[in-house]
Design an enzyme around this catalytic site. Structure first.
Site, mmCIF file in Angstrom:
data_model
loop_
_atom_site.group_PDB
_atom_site.id
_atom_site.type_symbol
_atom_site.label_atom_id
_atom_site.label_comp_id
_atom_site.label_asym_id
_atom_site.label_seq_id
_atom_site.Cartn_x
_atom_site.Cartn_y
_atom_site.Cartn_z
ATOM 1 N N HIS A 1 1.892 4.685 -2.710
ATOM 2 C CA HIS A 1 1.980 6.124 -2.398
ATOM 3 C C HIS A 1 3.348 6.679 -2.794
ATOM 4 O O HIS A 1 3.446 7.777 -3.356
ATOM 5 C CB HIS A 1 1.739 6.380 -0.916
ATOM 6 C CG HIS A 1 0.341 6.141 -0.471
ATOM 7 N ND1 HIS A 1 -0.762 6.568 -1.172
ATOM 8 C CD2 HIS A 1 -0.140 5.530 0.649
ATOM 9 C CE1 HIS A 1 -1.861 6.219 -0.516
ATOM 10 N NE2 HIS A 1 -1.510 5.583 0.585
ATOM 11 N N HIS B 1 0.835 -1.207 0.000
ATOM 12 C CA HIS B 1 0.000 0.000 0.000
ATOM 13 C C HIS B 1 0.868 1.256 0.000
ATOM 14 O O HIS B 1 0.674 2.163 -0.815
ATOM 15 C CB HIS B 1 -0.922 -0.035 1.233
ATOM 16 C CG HIS B 1 -1.849 1.124 1.320
ATOM 17 N ND1 HIS B 1 -3.178 1.019 0.986
ATOM 18 C CD2 HIS B 1 -1.663 2.411 1.714
ATOM 19 C CE1 HIS B 1 -3.759 2.199 1.167
ATOM 20 N NE2 HIS B 1 -2.857 3.052 1.609
ATOM 21 N N GLU B 2 1.842 1.293 0.896
ATOM 22 C CA GLU B 2 2.670 2.487 1.024
ATOM 23 C C GLU B 2 3.612 2.670 -0.159
ATOM 24 O O GLU B 2 3.933 3.797 -0.533
ATOM 25 C CB GLU B 2 3.441 2.462 2.347
ATOM 26 C CG GLU B 2 2.552 2.412 3.583
ATOM 27 C CD GLU B 2 1.465 3.479 3.645
ATOM 28 O OE1 GLU B 2 1.652 4.580 3.083
ATOM 29 O OE2 GLU B 2 0.419 3.224 4.273
#
Length: 160
Positions: free
Chosen positions: A66, A62-63
């Site tokens: 980003h 997920h990160e």
């Protein structure tokens, strides 16, 4: 000494009223944050919320999305609700956060349309935690960028 609510401080600061509103929002509900991405610092994983290797894998995936978004978009502004919402949409969709098995484990039993509902729920949770985004601004931003960001699968050819 505090200024009166609504008074305007210097050009770079919030008014007392805006600051108090941000503080109230930060106390709404205790957020279980498993990790985060900070520009210039990288990805953090909160060990106190990690139980299994899969938990860590999910946070890192997920990160990393980003981080990818931050690297490829020269003008990404995390204080902009639409920019933040777009990256959250992509991270939720592309990381597998909303796989139906994960949703079942979270207690969400919907069989059709679960993935988009999950992504929207998680985007809202994240974006309303942004001190620059009210609940209404977060919802408006998410809806405005949904189609473009949900269908943007870079760096993948398609959603995994």
């Amino acid at each position: 000494m505090a200024e009166e609510p609504g008074t305007t401080p210097g050009p770079d600061g919030a008014t007392v009223e805006e600051c108090e509103d941000m503080i109230r929002r930060s106390f709404r509900t205790p957020m279980k944050i498993a990790g985060g991405y900070v520009r210039g610092e990288g990805i953090m994983v909160c060990s106190n919320h990690m139980i299994t290797q899969d938990d860590v894998n999910q946070v890192v995936k997920h990160e990393l999305i980003h981080a990818y978004d931050d690297c490829r978009a020269a003008n990404l502004d995390w204080a902009d609700c639409a920019h933040h919402a777009c990256s959250e949409i992509r991270a939720g969709h592309l990381s597998g956060d909303c796989h139906y098995k994960r949703e079942l484990l979270r207690g969400y039993m919907k069989l059709r349309g679960h993935e988009q509902d999950c992504v929207k729920r998680r985007v809202m949770k994240s974006v309303i935690a942004n001190p620059y985004c009210s609940k209404a601004a977060a919802r408006d931003a998410m809806e405005a960028v949904w189609d473009v960001c949900y269908n943007d699968t870079q760096p993948f050819d398609r959603a995994p």
